[in-house]
Design an enzyme around this catalytic site. Sequence first.
Site, PDB file in Angstrom:
ATOM      1  N   SER A  64       4.799   8.206   6.001  1.00  0.00           N
ATOM      2  CA  SER A  64       6.102   9.085   5.577  1.00  0.00           C
ATOM      3  C   SER A  64       6.857   9.507   6.951  1.00  0.00           C
ATOM      4  CB  SER A  64       5.777  10.091   4.852  1.00  0.00           C
ATOM      5  OG  SER A  64       5.057   9.689   3.575  1.00  0.00           O
TER       6      SER A  64
HETATM    7  N1  SAH Z   1      -0.767   9.524   3.636  1.00  0.00           N
HETATM    8  C1  SAH Z   1      -0.541   8.130   4.673  1.00  0.00           C
HETATM    9  C2  SAH Z   1       0.744   7.418   3.503  1.00  0.00           C
HETATM   10  C3  SAH Z   1       0.459   6.055   3.337  1.00  0.00           C
HETATM   11  S1  SAH Z   1       1.367   5.222   2.080  1.00  0.00           S
HETATM   12  C4  SAH Z   1      -0.136   8.201   5.958  1.00  0.00           C
HETATM   13  O1  SAH Z   1       0.103   9.196   6.337  1.00  0.00           O
HETATM   14  O2  SAH Z   1      -0.016   6.899   6.321  1.00  0.00           O
HETATM   15  C5  SAH Z   1       0.376   5.395   0.650  1.00  0.00           C
HETATM   16  C6  SAH Z   1      -0.955   5.084   0.472  1.00  0.00           C
HETATM   17  O3  SAH Z   1      -1.446   4.974  -0.607  1.00  0.00           O
HETATM   18  C7  SAH Z   1      -0.944   3.536   0.790  1.00  0.00           C
HETATM   19  O4  SAH Z   1      -1.681   3.187   2.047  1.00  0.00           O
HETATM   20  C8  SAH Z   1      -1.458   2.660  -0.453  1.00  0.00           C
HETATM   21  O5  SAH Z   1      -2.296   1.679  -0.268  1.00  0.00           O
HETATM   22  C9  SAH Z   1      -2.220   3.984  -0.961  1.00  0.00           C
HETATM   23  N2  SAH Z   1      -2.502   3.999  -2.288  1.00  0.00           N
HETATM   24  C10 SAH Z   1      -1.842   3.543  -3.362  1.00  0.00           C
HETATM   25  N3  SAH Z   1      -2.258   3.750  -4.605  1.00  0.00           N
HETATM   26  C11 SAH Z   1      -3.636   4.261  -4.272  1.00  0.00           C
HETATM   27  C12 SAH Z   1      -4.537   4.438  -5.152  1.00  0.00           C
HETATM   28  N4  SAH Z   1      -4.655   4.427  -6.363  1.00  0.00           N
HETATM   29  N5  SAH Z   1      -5.794   5.123  -4.558  1.00  0.00           N
HETATM   30  C13 SAH Z   1      -5.855   5.160  -3.409  1.00  0.00           C
HETATM   31  N6  SAH Z   1      -4.783   4.949  -2.310  1.00  0.00           N
HETATM   32  C14 SAH Z   1      -3.652   4.367  -2.980  1.00  0.00           C
END
Ligand code: SAH
Length: 216
Positions: A64
């Site tokens: 983000s």
């Molecule tokens: N907090 C992260 C944001 C990553 S984007 C950062 O600082 O980089 C959101 C993430 O959520 C992705 O990596 C995606 O694979 C993950 N995601 C999506 N659905 C999910 C689920 N059900 N359980 C765990 N992770 C999930």
Amino acid sequence: MELNNYGLARARMVREQLEPRGIINQRVIEAMDDVPRHLFVEDALQNQAYGDFPLPIGEGQTISQPYIVALMTQALELKGHEKVLEIGTGCGYQSAVLARLCDKVYTVERIKSLHIKARRTFDRLKCLNIVCKIDDGTLGWPEYGPYDAIMVTAAGPHIPESLLDQLADPGRLIIPVGDRLGQDLLEVTKIDGNISQRCIEKVRFVSLIGSQGWGD
Ligand code: SAH
């Protein structure tokens, strides 16, 4: 960019992107000023790491924009003693920011390659109070609950029931909820068994995929 210029870029990020938009919690500002965001993205993107935008982290996922990380973190009002659950480890940047502000972070990621990379970065930066696993985070991490605060960094169609169950009382949950193209960033509060919610921002996140999220 030279190594110590990243420190300058971080200070500028705080001054130009965060403070003018209402990030005023000093602990949050210090954490954002401190965590080396450029070490969470691939080498070729490091010189863009402090820009006012999200960046790709592989597997079609994104880290983000700094402001959104700060806004979500500030909304949790962490004091330092909390146990925090994060769903969506991604590159691990948000987990590292949270880890500076609470006692322990539990973070869940569904994509193995991202989990492995994030764990390597946590080791490298000696983030000793983060534990992570590969799983469907829409089911939370029941073993260690309840959590004083929960942050979901992917957007779902509704608030997963498991996460509400694993939220402590009092407790606070931040999650983007809406359709795949746009969502409300919800701040959900549990006090004396009552759940209330308000929208703090219009956002666009990658999808929360899982049994209490979107289908694959
Ligand atoms: N907090 C992260 C944001 C990553 S984007 C950062 O600082 O980089 C959101 C993430 O959520 C992705 O990596 C995606 O694979 C993950 N995601 C999506 N659905 C999910 C689920 N059900 N359980 C765990 N992770 C999930």
